[in-house]
Design an enzyme around this catalytic site. Sequence first.
Site, PDB file in Angstrom:
ATOM      1  N   THR A   1      35.885  37.309  53.918  1.00 55.11           N
ATOM      2  CA  THR A   1      36.264  38.604  53.365  1.00 55.11           C
ATOM      3  C   THR A   1      37.095  39.432  54.337  1.00 55.11           C
ATOM      4  O   THR A   1      37.497  40.541  54.016  1.00 55.11           O
ATOM      5  CB  THR A   1      35.025  39.415  52.974  1.00 55.11           C
ATOM      6  OG1 THR A   1      34.071  39.331  54.023  1.00 55.11           O
ATOM      7  CG2 THR A   1      34.424  38.892  51.698  1.00 55.11           C
TER       8      THR A   1
ATOM      9  N   GLY B   1      29.128  40.746  55.574  1.00 56.45           N
ATOM     10  CA  GLY B   1      29.726  40.411  54.293  1.00 56.45           C
ATOM     11  C   GLY B   1      29.863  38.917  54.141  1.00 56.45           C
ATOM     12  O   GLY B   1      29.673  38.170  55.100  1.00 56.45           O
TER      13      GLY B   1
ATOM     14  N   LYS C   1      36.287  39.886  57.930  1.00 47.77           N
ATOM     15  CA  LYS C   1      35.557  40.558  59.002  1.00 47.77           C
ATOM     16  C   LYS C   1      36.271  40.373  60.339  1.00 47.77           C
ATOM     17  O   LYS C   1      36.518  41.340  61.056  1.00 47.77           O
ATOM     18  CB  LYS C   1      34.123  40.009  59.088  1.00 47.77           C
ATOM     19  CG  LYS C   1      33.318  40.271  57.834  1.00 47.77           C
ATOM     20  CD  LYS C   1      31.896  39.764  57.947  1.00 47.77           C
ATOM     21  CE  LYS C   1      31.790  38.255  58.021  1.00 47.77           C
ATOM     22  NZ  LYS C   1      32.262  37.586  56.790  1.00 47.77           N
TER      23      LYS C   1
ATOM     24  N   GLU D   1      33.439  21.348  26.922  1.00 44.45           N
ATOM     25  CA  GLU D   1      34.169  22.545  27.362  1.00 44.45           C
ATOM     26  C   GLU D   1      34.435  23.491  26.196  1.00 44.45           C
ATOM     27  O   GLU D   1      34.324  24.705  26.338  1.00 44.45           O
ATOM     28  CB  GLU D   1      35.489  22.156  28.043  1.00 44.45           C
ATOM     29  CG  GLU D   1      35.326  21.389  29.358  1.00 44.45           C
ATOM     30  CD  GLU D   1      34.467  22.108  30.380  1.00 44.45           C
ATOM     31  OE1 GLU D   1      34.416  23.350  30.365  1.00 44.45           O
ATOM     32  OE2 GLU D   1      33.816  21.412  31.194  1.00 44.45           O
TER      33      GLU D   1
HETATM   34  P1  ADP Z   1      35.583  36.387  57.800  1.00 42.46           P
HETATM   35  O1  ADP Z   1      35.627  36.654  59.260  1.00 42.46           O
HETATM   36  O2  ADP Z   1      35.054  37.539  57.000  1.00 42.46           O
HETATM   37  O3  ADP Z   1      34.907  35.111  57.426  1.00 42.46           O
HETATM   38  P2  ADP Z   1      38.397  36.247  58.165  1.00 42.46           P
HETATM   39  O4  ADP Z   1      38.639  37.573  58.738  1.00 42.46           O
HETATM   40  O5  ADP Z   1      38.354  35.121  59.129  1.00 42.46           O
HETATM   41  O6  ADP Z   1      37.081  36.238  57.292  1.00 42.46           O
HETATM   42  O7  ADP Z   1      39.476  35.972  57.041  1.00 42.46           O
HETATM   43  C1  ADP Z   1      40.079  34.740  56.867  1.00 42.46           C
HETATM   44  C2  ADP Z   1      41.481  34.903  56.338  1.00 42.46           C
HETATM   45  O8  ADP Z   1      41.459  35.369  55.001  1.00 42.46           O
HETATM   46  C3  ADP Z   1      42.285  35.931  57.096  1.00 42.46           C
HETATM   47  O9  ADP Z   1      42.924  35.345  58.178  1.00 42.46           O
HETATM   48  C4  ADP Z   1      43.281  36.395  56.047  1.00 42.46           C
HETATM   49  O10 ADP Z   1      44.378  35.522  55.969  1.00 42.46           O
HETATM   50  C5  ADP Z   1      42.513  36.284  54.765  1.00 42.46           C
HETATM   51  N1  ADP Z   1      41.926  37.564  54.370  1.00 42.46           N
HETATM   52  C6  ADP Z   1      40.615  37.821  54.188  1.00 42.46           C
HETATM   53  N2  ADP Z   1      40.420  39.084  53.790  1.00 42.46           N
HETATM   54  C7  ADP Z   1      41.631  39.658  53.723  1.00 42.46           C
HETATM   55  C8  ADP Z   1      42.088  40.970  53.374  1.00 42.46           C
HETATM   56  N3  ADP Z   1      41.238  41.932  53.009  1.00 42.46           N
HETATM   57  N4  ADP Z   1      43.407  41.194  53.420  1.00 42.46           N
HETATM   58  C9  ADP Z   1      44.262  40.234  53.777  1.00 42.46           C
HETATM   59  N5  ADP Z   1      43.904  38.994  54.121  1.00 42.46           N
HETATM   60  C10 ADP Z   1      42.599  38.685  54.090  1.00 42.46           C
HETATM   61 ZN    ZN Z   2      29.671  22.778  31.469  1.00 46.58          ZN
END
Ligand code: ADP
Ligand code: ZN
Length: 629
Positions: free
Chosen positions: A223, A219, A225, A441
């Site tokens: 998001t 993803g 992961k 705008e």
């Molecule tokens: P990825 O690994 O997909 O790049 P992360 O798991 O590191 O993303 O997410 C980064 C931060 O974003 C998490 O620590 C959390 O604070 C926030 N976050 C992302 N998705 C969610 C979710 N579905 N629910 C709550 N917090 C989220």
């Molecule tokens: Zn513009």
Amino acid sequence: MEMNDKKKRQSMMLYILIGLVVFSLLRSFVYPNIMNGTVKETSYSEFLTMVDSGEVDEVNLDRDNGEITYASGEGATRQIYKTTLFPNDATLVERLEKADVKFSAHIHDETASLLVYLLINLLPLAIFIGGGWILNRQLRKQMGDDNNMSFGGGFGLGGGLGRSGAKEVKGEETGVTFHDVAGQDEAKESLQEIVGFLKNPGRYAEIGAKLPHGALLVGPPGTGKTLLAKAVAGEANVPFFSISGSEFVEMFVGRGAAKVRDLFKQANEKAPCIVFIDEIDAVGKRRDSGLTSNDEREQTLNQLLAEMDGFDNHKGIVVFAATNRPESLDPALTRPGRFDRRIPVELPDLTGREAILKLHAGDVKMEPGIDFGVIARQTPGASGADLANMINEAALRAVRMGRNRVTQNDILESVDVVIAGEKKKSTVLSEHEKEVVSYHETGHAIVAAVQDGKAPVSKITIVPRTSGALGFTMQAEEDERYLTTREEYKQKIAVLCGGRAAEELIFGQMTSGAANDIERATRIARAMVTQLGMSDRFGMMALGQSRNQYLGGDATLTCSEGTAQEVDAEVQRLVEEGHQTALETLRKNRFKLHEIAHYLQKKETITGEEFMRILTRDDGFAPQMPSAE
Ligand code: ADP
Ligand code: ZN
Ligand code: MG
């Protein structure tokens, strides 16, 4: 010899006293300077120059702390230097090898600092004792005592820096559960089974069910992961071993594979557990890609494949990996028995965004009655990380404003900050530029509002942002859309052309302000032609292949050169069509354009309601649709 015992004791006391004073003086004044002199800070370029000129003979790279410690010179003139590691300097290793420098990836500072520490504390003691001896001897000489005493106090400041192997991979208890992940219900559901397996691997083994060795979380960035993988560990209450793919790449030859081996060995001991490999694309890229092979990466990848085949799954080891470029992975990784389960972790939809906002809002003090739905509607395309960031920005803003609770307005402002960057106070637009930006705008907004109300304007602002935007028009989707029609794409292109169209219409000139609009409009048009089968010329023929669908989603053309030219012509036609629609729309609503632009120029930020009020006010200039072709 007649010696006065009392006198002797007195002189003894005297030199102990002097010694102590010297000792404490040294400790407080001299040693801090010696300490600083022991390790000399240099710039990275100085470091490179010294390496190249062969002065450096030993280097320790501490990538965890981003530090390089190195040594030069011999014996008494030996000097230890420290500099900051320059990120991603891929040529460094080569350079060091060329200069024939001894180097290692990790050092634990303890040994080095212990040595220094001991020296610091022993030296005064030695001087003190030495001083004592000398004093004593003099006293004795004075007193006619002829005892020959010798004092030897040789100290060498040599010795290598301490060295040890790579940082040990440790299992951690994440303390994260599914409650900490909002939205992502499908992903959670598919992970639930793995949680059950980790909790009770025996039950599955009994029936003879084979559980997946590994699952791939795919993803866009941010998001959740990593968060989900941790949550699985937390739910099942098992240790979590994690390592990031990018760490492997930085390592020296052989270290990557060794680390993988180490990782799985420990996982085996601690099973049931989770092994998480973040950013696996860094190691798991297709091995055939291009001429430049990366032996180290391949070795690491092969080791990983071997380990995944080798481990005994009855014990309950589940390997998770995360990536946002699944298409670049080596097919060997995704075949059955390895990462055969793919769990999509998509950008959150409207309800998901609201849930994430609420979850993170739980961590900060909020005014009661905040409508998270409104904010969720304004943030289509935002990831969980973006949303978490928005809440935090809002809290920071509240503190800046001297409040102890976050208000709705704080969050709305922070949405702008996350999307477009902080307000840039240093950029002062001239009145004329302000006028141009206002028309630009307003042009976007009118084209958007007049076409149809599906994505009404929620805000227009001409406050410059640190991202470089001089203003922006924000549209909020009423509800989540999963399908987009050809007409809607055309309208989007027209809206993007609206800014430039307004400038042309009113000022008869073009400015650089439309660059981003043009880029986006062209991208939509290109996707329509090459991927979505929405052009009259090509119909349903696929002309491109999407790459990096989670990272912006550009496409590579898969057609012949001749066709590529036609594609360009078709793309150009679509964009031009949108441009003409925009021009016509604005021509028809010229008076509204003037009125709203001037209002905007004066107020700098106006809400969607203010905008709609002026636009729909019945003053004989009701909004006009462009005539249908
Ligand atoms: P990825 O690994 O997909 O790049 P992360 O798991 O590191 O993303 O997410 C980064 C931060 O974003 C998490 O620590 C959390 O604070 C926030 N976050 C992302 N998705 C969610 C979710 N579905 N629910 C709550 N917090 C989220
Ligand atoms: Zn513009
Ligand atoms: Mg991550």
